[in-house]
Motif scaffolding. Structure first.
Motif, mmCIF file in Angstrom:
data_model
loop_
_atom_site.group_PDB
_atom_site.id
_atom_site.type_symbol
_atom_site.label_atom_id
_atom_site.label_comp_id
_atom_site.label_asym_id
_atom_site.label_seq_id
_atom_site.Cartn_x
_atom_site.Cartn_y
_atom_site.Cartn_z
ATOM 1 N N LEU A 61 5.147 10.830 1.304
ATOM 2 C CA LEU A 61 4.587 11.809 0.376
ATOM 3 C C LEU A 61 3.063 11.805 0.440
ATOM 4 O O LEU A 61 2.415 12.856 0.494
ATOM 5 N N TYR A 62 2.496 10.597 0.438
ATOM 6 C CA TYR A 62 1.036 10.486 0.474
ATOM 7 C C TYR A 62 0.479 11.077 1.767
ATOM 8 O O TYR A 62 -0.497 11.835 1.754
ATOM 9 N N LYS A 63 1.094 10.748 2.889
ATOM 10 C CA LYS A 63 0.611 11.235 4.185
ATOM 11 C C LYS A 63 0.727 12.750 4.304
ATOM 12 O O LYS A 63 -0.074 13.397 4.999
ATOM 13 N N SER A 64 1.708 13.329 3.628
ATOM 14 C CA SER A 64 1.897 14.779 3.682
ATOM 15 C C SER A 64 0.937 15.533 2.774
ATOM 16 O O SER A 64 0.910 16.763 2.780
ATOM 17 N N GLY A 65 0.159 14.788 1.980
ATOM 18 C CA GLY A 65 -0.751 15.421 1.034
ATOM 19 C C GLY A 65 -0.076 15.808 -0.270
ATOM 20 O O GLY A 65 -0.682 16.460 -1.118
ATOM 21 N N PRO A 118 0.782 -1.233 0.000
ATOM 22 C CA PRO A 118 0.000 0.000 0.000
ATOM 23 C C PRO A 118 0.817 1.288 0.000
ATOM 24 O O PRO A 118 1.917 1.359 0.540
ATOM 25 N N ILE A 119 0.229 2.278 -0.624
ATOM 26 C CA ILE A 119 0.599 3.680 -0.414
ATOM 27 C C ILE A 119 -0.640 4.313 0.202
ATOM 28 O O ILE A 119 -1.666 4.474 -0.463
ATOM 29 N N GLY A 120 -0.567 4.635 1.494
ATOM 30 C CA GLY A 120 -1.773 5.048 2.191
ATOM 31 C C GLY A 120 -2.725 3.871 2.304
ATOM 32 O O GLY A 120 -2.300 2.747 2.540
ATOM 33 N N PRO A 121 -4.039 4.098 2.081
ATOM 34 C CA PRO A 121 -5.001 3.009 2.248
ATOM 35 C C PRO A 121 -5.154 2.104 1.030
ATOM 36 O O PRO A 121 -5.837 1.081 1.113
ATOM 37 N N TYR A 122 -4.528 2.462 -0.079
ATOM 38 C CA TYR A 122 -4.719 1.706 -1.320
ATOM 39 C C TYR A 122 -3.397 1.128 -1.816
ATOM 40 O O TYR A 122 -2.325 1.734 -1.630
#
Length: 260
Positions: free
Chosen positions: A248-252, A27-31
């Motif tokens: 990166l994903y978590k930072s938006g 996953p990257i984030g939830p997906y």
């Protein structure tokens, strides 16, 4: 145009992240990264996918079969024959996803050859199930059509541990070195576009590596073009790259996701 995604490898270099799922499902984030790759193409209007399965392909099948249940709140009414009621609204997906078992041990060339019946005589796109980019798919496809070549590869400038592409000023490739000792130019970032003539370069054997004999034969025929991309491109081959993409994903800041 259909999008073929190679999602059958073992992902041995990233086993320290997870051994329970195939690499495209990390996953990257939830997906999973596979979903992110499909979002890239869907953002440019390409929503018909052919996914080449191999190692733990059942995990990928289960993901798509249960995607609605994974992403929405629901009620299971066992008093009414197990009826499922979905409560919240989420982004509607109008994707068509064909999942094809291309063999447990088949190499990339064999996997591509195995999905020929799902492509027919049309041009198609092709990429790997482990890398994301902000490449402009529309411009990539237009470049491919203008080149008139059998295959177009997206050339990027990442770390030197990858192979190198040598191309002239018009984008026609004269060399394709998958793993050179040194690298000073562009390398293959995946995100290919191909005509159906690509299948003519694929022999029917499981050990056929697409990036070796077939691509070198295409180069020898002057039929490989390179689309230069200087923007974001990042594979997920190691646990460090896994953390990078998730940070990166978590930072938006997810430059690969289309801006809606």
């Amino acid at each position: 145009m259909k999008v073929v995604i190679l999602a059958g490898g073992f992902g041995t270099r990233i086993r320290d992240v997870s051994e329970d799922v195939p690499k495209p499902m990390i996953p990257i984030g939830p997906y999973p990264i596979l979903w992110h790759i499909m979002k890239i193409y869907a953002g440019f209007g390409h929503k018909e996918f052919v996914v080449c399965l191999g190692h733990k392909g059942n995990v990928i099948k289960d993901f798509f079969l249960n995607l609605r249940a994974r992403t929405r709140n629901l009620t299971v009414d066992f008093a009414n024959d197990g009826e499922i009621l979905f409560h919240d609204e989420v982004e509607a997906l109008d994707w068509k996803v064909t999942l094809v078992d291309t063999g447990q041990t088949a190499m990339t060339g064999a996997r591509i050859g195995a999905i020929r019946e799902y492509i027919g005589d049309e041009d198609f796109m092709l990429t790997y199930g482990d890398g994301v980019s902000d490449v402009d798919i529309g411009k990539l496809v237009a470049f491919h059509k203008d080149s008139g070549r059998v295959l177009t590869v997206t050339g990027v400038r990442p770390p030197g541990r990858f192979g190198e592409i040598v191309a002239n000023e018009t984008g026609i490739v004269s060399g394709f070195n998958e793993k050179p000792q040194t690298s000073g130019g562009r390398i293959s970032g995946g995100f290919f576009v191909a005509t159906s003539k690509l299948f003519d370069y694929l022999e029917d054997r499981d050990d056929l590596v697409f990036e070796q004999e077939p691509v070198n034969a295409i180069v020898a025929d002057g039929q490989l073009a390179m689309y230069s991309h200087d923007g974001f491109w990042q594979p997920m081959d190691t646990s460090r790259e896994y953390r990078l993409l998730n940070d990166l994903y978590k930072s938006g800041n997810s430059p690969w996701l289309p801006k809606l």
